[in-house]
Each structure stands twice: as structure tokens, then as C-alpha cells.
Design an enzyme around this catalytic site. Sequence first.
Site, PDB file in Angstrom:
ATOM      1  N   LYS A  54       0.814  -1.221   0.000  1.00 56.62           N
ATOM      2  CA  LYS A  54       0.000   0.000   0.000  1.00 56.62           C
ATOM      3  C   LYS A  54       0.849   1.273   0.000  1.00 56.62           C
ATOM      4  CE  LYS A  54      -4.126  -1.937   0.185  1.00 56.62           C
ATOM      5  NZ  LYS A  54      -5.098  -1.794  -0.923  1.00 56.62           N
ATOM      6  N   GLU A  63     -10.079   5.280   2.944  1.00 54.09           N
ATOM      7  CA  GLU A  63     -10.874   4.167   3.443  1.00 54.09           C
ATOM      8  C   GLU A  63      -9.915   3.010   3.718  1.00 54.09           C
ATOM      9  OE1 GLU A  63      -9.484   2.656  -0.042  1.00 54.09           O
ATOM     10  OE2 GLU A  63     -10.381   4.651   0.139  1.00 54.09           O
ATOM     11  N   SER A 110       1.663  -9.698  -0.841  1.00 52.98           N
ATOM     12  CA  SER A 110       1.283  -8.289  -0.753  1.00 52.98           C
ATOM     13  C   SER A 110       1.453  -7.683   0.633  1.00 52.98           C
ATOM     14  CB  SER A 110      -0.164  -8.097  -1.212  1.00 52.98           C
ATOM     15  OG  SER A 110      -1.045  -8.883  -0.419  1.00 52.98           O
TER      16      SER A 110
END
Length: 385
Positions: A88, A110, A371
Site C-alpha cells: 500500500k 478508506e 502483498s
Amino acid sequence: MHDPGAAGRFGDYGGRYVPEALMPACAQVEEAFREAWADAGFRRDLDRLLTVYAGRPTPLTPAWNLSAELGVDILLKREDLAHTGSHKINNVLGQALLARRMGRTRLIAETGAGQHGVATATAGALLGLAVTVFMGQKDMVRQALNVHRMRLLGAEVVEVTSGSRTLKDATSEAMRHWVTCADEAYYCLGSVMGPHPYPWMVREFQRVIGDEARAQCATELPAAIPDYVVACVGGGSNAAGTFAGFANTSARLVGVEAAGGAAIAGGKVAVMHGHRSYAIQDEHGQILEAESVAAGLDYPGIGPEHAHLHDLGRARYVTVTDAEVIDAVRRLARSEGILPALESAHAIAWVLRAARDGELPPGATVLITLSGRGDKDTTTLMEIP
């Protein structure tokens, strides 16, 4: 995987379906991104942050023991080793720099699993931007560690109690809030979804995963290109970034959805959160609540470019169950000493099943994007026998 143009369309998907009040804000973000992405100085600033702050490039780690067990060669793209513990940060640093370039003073985000919220809070602290994160009540309970991390970093975390109290409703509330403050706040969307230009922009910021992995595979693999490239998919940012590096190669692209939120495997075309794509629905077209052990995949839709790749047949989208995911977490932890996030474990789970069932031929090379790391999921895992 191209520039979708002014209409923001990937085939039949994408677009900009937002209230009239947000149309100018989206247009401003698109104009600013196009200018920034063409600016060598902006790209230099981002590359430097990704290197000296986020820790890029992330390594490509052979899963030696699991490979020997399965009879295939597995390589892990280690986004779990990036600063904040997931992919991210790649997207957030890009968008935070863009927000500052646009003169915005606050970031709105969010989050489901909390990793995007943590990354946004991190970038806000670094660049001097206030941060407001919307998070579903259910996710705040199961991701309490990340809620605490966000608050330590100075972010305001807003509890969302409507609907499913998960990522879908957090996204809805964040977009509603953006309507009220678009002149001073920037909406830092966490995945390849939402109104144009977000699906394209987030993919471009995450493309660093695929570009790095392709260069690393060229060094590690005799054939230079893996046979399979596998990534988990909720909205789909880590998969889109990974696939972007391999879309023009012979590699087979596989996106792995949660069985309880399989937008492509079990959904229909719908408009949700500003874009047109697949989403799970009832017989009346109402969006259903997704169900997944992984908070980051507890989302009923998928990014529009993934829908397009599916229709083209360029990428295949499969599902795994929660039970398979839990098993995958344990298998990777015990065979390699790597604890993956529940989201990432979806990709591992499919590889385990495909190798067992003979779907992956012996000796095949498989690149898996890991991830995120699994620290955040410890409480959830402790509650499962």
C-alpha cells in the site's frame, strides 16, 4: 494495460459515476496526475521516497522448501518487507505527493485490513498532511493493531457502523465525506477502483511491483519470464501492479478472489463506488455483503481493469475458501518462516491447490506477490482452532 483516456474506460468498464459535486474534484485529480506523471521532477521525488523511505526494491525470495514439496519453483515478491508491511505504501506515497502538489492539506482514506490506512497515516506524518481514515466497525475489531498504529501516527480513525461495517461501507462514507471538503482535502483511494482517474492512477503507482519483479525474474530465471504470475484480488491493486509488468509477456496471469466475495466468479456488471465493473448482487441487483476471513478482501466488487482483463481472457480469476487460506498461512509460515497476511495467503492457497491437483505442471515457475505481512492477523488466527 494502457492509459484509459479521458473517459477512463477499460473496454466496457470504469468511467466516472459520481455526484455532480465531485465531477470537478475528479477532473482536477486527473489533470494533476497527468501533469505530475509527465514531470521528471515528480517521478524523481517519488522514486527517492520509494527507495530511501519505503525500502524498494523489495526482494524476490525463492520459497525453497515449499517448492520442493510441491514440485514447482515458487518465487515470492516480498511486498511484506516494504515500510508499513504491505504494497500500500507505493500508491500512498505517490498520491500524497500529488495531494501536496495540488495544495491540499488533508488526506481522506478508506481501509479494510488497515494497511492502506496505516500507509496513509504514515505518508501524512512524513509530508505534514492531516489524515482522516474511515474504517468499518467490524474491521476495527479484527484489525485492532492497525487501528492503534494509525492513531499513533496521528490519524483520525472514523468508525463506520452502517451496512456490513466493512470495507464497502467505509468506502461509501469516505466518498460522502469527500463531497463536503473537496477543496481542501484529497481522497487517497487505496485500490484500483473508484471513479476515473483512480483505477488507472493507482495501477501506475503500483506498477513498480511488476516492473521490479520482471527485472528480477530476468536475472533469476533461465527463461527470464515465469510461467505463472499469481496475486490476490479484492479491489485488486497489488495484482494490477504486478500484472502490469507481465501483461505483454507469455506469463499466465492469475488473480485469486475470496470465495465469499468473488466479484468475477460470482458477480454481475454493476455501478458501485464511482465505476462500472463486476460485483456480487442479489436477483434484484442489490449489492450483497462479501464474506472473507481477510478484511482487505471483504469487498463485493473488483477494479474495472481486472474486469477487462477477464473479458479479454488475458487474466484468469479463481477463488479459494477461508479454510484453504488458513492452511496456506500455516504452510508458508512453517515451511519458509514467513508469515503472510490473510489477503496474500489467497494467492498461496491457489498455488497449493493447483499444484496438488496437477493444474500446475511439474517444474513450472510461479511468481507470487506476497502483498503484506501477517502480524495484523494474529488475533484472528488465534481464534481459529
